[in-house]
Design an enzyme around this catalytic site. Structure first.
Site, short mmCIF file in Angstrom:
data_model
loop_
_atom_site.label_atom_id
_atom_site.label_comp_id
_atom_site.label_asym_id
_atom_site.label_seq_id
_atom_site.Cartn_x
_atom_site.Cartn_y
_atom_site.Cartn_z
CG LEU A 151 -12.22 92.68 -35.02
CD1 LEU A 151 -11.99 93.48 -36.27
CD2 LEU A 151 -13.15 91.53 -35.26
CB CYS A 152 -7.24 90.43 -30.59
SG CYS A 152 -7.95 91.43 -29.28
N GLY A 153 -9.59 87.62 -31.00
CA GLY A 153 -9.93 86.33 -30.44
C GLY A 153 -10.25 86.39 -28.96
#
Lengths: 295, 130
Positions: A88-90
């Protein structure tokens, strides 16, 4: 067409997701500030060593020091890749790993490459591709200390001295800004002395400095060795800090996007819900009117 | 002259100073503006600099110092400001350590550890004395 109940359910679920992404964004933002401060605070130390080390070493010392000299024909390259444990960090991990693939097949194509990975995301990536690699989890990452970096540095230095590889690259996302993380390939061993590069910048000034003989207190070899070890350790230390700050920055902007996407979706769904509700009312009214007319 | 004091984890001070004293392998030494290009390792000991009439004192635990015509750069492994120490406490601990050295008959490794501890306490005491 979706029933009213279904749409209502979806709206609630999107709203819940939005709450989560918003919270994650806030957490990332708070931690990012800390990480950024730590990063900024740690940079001067390395800059000072970097600025001085070139002029402290004499030419002979440079050619003789095991950490500085390059083998005639470098064959084996070792890569240490810093990825994150959490997702969930691009594009934080994906981007880095993709660039690594590129680097391995282009710039480092003539080497025999070995990989070592920090972070579960990198591990999963290479495991699913059935690539040989070493997994090195990082203990208590949140409070990564210089002592830990020194430990890491001395392990890799040992390996380099024993000739396990001729080149060591540190691969990580360096932190430019919250929205921009740049995959970086930092060569650690053999250590590059930037003296030549700087000479072109301010030629005469450096030349003058070089000519001044150094007065040493203590054994020069020992001081230089200690300085070099700290220099190497500061590379590891900064790389980890850069990577952490980048991860948080990437997560923050990814979660920011997710939150605004959720808002948009809620808007669309609400519109759809209202239309469906109006349609239902209209149908009901028609029924009543028709019924009344039939009487 | 410009001085800069840093540890691997943070920058302690950057700015002007009139003189700086540190503790090297041969004991305490001072640096004034216009010094020769000079490199020294730092031992456990006090470090202080003076700007005007203001003195700032620290305790350094190892590191390296690079002095130059008009700048001093201190790369400390660990550094603590002196004002966080308390004189009576330090003296008491020093007495305790002395007692342990003379009475407990420690093993060589322990002896080294205790004397290092003692060095630190003494450096802290000295730092308070600036």
């Amino acid at each position: 067409m979706a029933t009213l109940k279904n749409i209502r359910k979806r709206i609630t679920s999107v709203k819940n997701t939005q709450k989560i992404t918003r919270a994650m964004k806030m957490v990332a933002a708070a931690r990012l500030r800390r990480a950024q401060m730590a990063l900024l605070a740690a940079r001067p130390y390395r800059n000072i060593i970097e600025a001085n080390i070139g002029r402290l070493f004499s030419e002979e010392q440079k050619n003789a020091h095991p950490l500085l000299k390059s083998v005639e024909e470098p064959k084996k390259a070792q890569f240490l890749i810093l990825t994150s444990d959490r997702g969930l960090c691009g594009g934080f991990n994906g981007n880095l790993l993709r660039q690594t693939e590129h680097f391995l097949s282009h710039e480092a194509a003539h080497f025999e490459n070995k990989l070592a990975v920090v972070g579960k995301k990198g591990r999963d990536y290479y495991r699913s591709r059935k690539v040989d690699f070493d997994f090195l989890p990082l203990q208590n990452q949140d409070v990564f200390s210089f002592a830990q970096a020194q430990q890491m540095a001395s392990q890799w230095t040992e390996k380099f001295k024993q000739g396990e590889f001729d080149r060591l690259y540190l691969v990580y996302n360096s932190f430019k800004s919250v929205i921009s993380q740049i995959p970086t390939f930092q060569q650690i061993f053999p250590l590059a002395m930037d003296l030549d590069a700087k000479q072109t910048a301010s030629d005469t000034e450096i030349q003058e400095k070089v000519r001044i003989p150094v007065k040493w207190e203590g054994k020069p070899e020992i001081i230089l060795d200690q300085l070099l070890m700290r220099y190497v350790a500061s590379y590891f230390y900064l790389a980890v800090l850069e990577s952490q700050a980048s991860e948080l920055g990437a997560r923050m902007s990814a979660m920011d996007n997710a939150t605004s996407n959720a808002s948009e979706m809620i808007g669309k769904l609400t519109l759809q819900y209202n239309r469906a509700r109006q349609a239902a009312i209209t149908t009901e009214l028609m029924d009543i009117v028709n019924g009344a007319e039939a009487l | 002259m410009k001085i800069q004091i840093v540890t691997p984890e943070k920058e302690i001070y950057q700015g002007e100073a009139d003189e700086l004293y540190a503790y090297g392998p041969k004991g305490e030494f001072g640096i004034l503006p216009g010094h020769v290009f000079y490199v020294s390792s730092l031992e456990i000991g006090r470090l202080y600099y003076r700007t005007g009439s203001e003195k700032h004192s620290y305790v350094v635990e190892g590191g390296c110092l690079i002095a130059d015509q008009n700048s001093v750069q201190v790369l400390a492994d660990q550094i603590k400001p002196a004002d966080q120490f308390n004189k009576t406490e330090l003296e008491k601990r020093l007495v305790d350590l002395d007692k342990r050295l003379s009475q407990e008959n420690p093993s060589p490794e322990e002896f080294d550890k205790i004397s290092q501890e003692k060095d630190k306490e003494q450096a802290r005491l000295a730092a308070l004395d600036v």
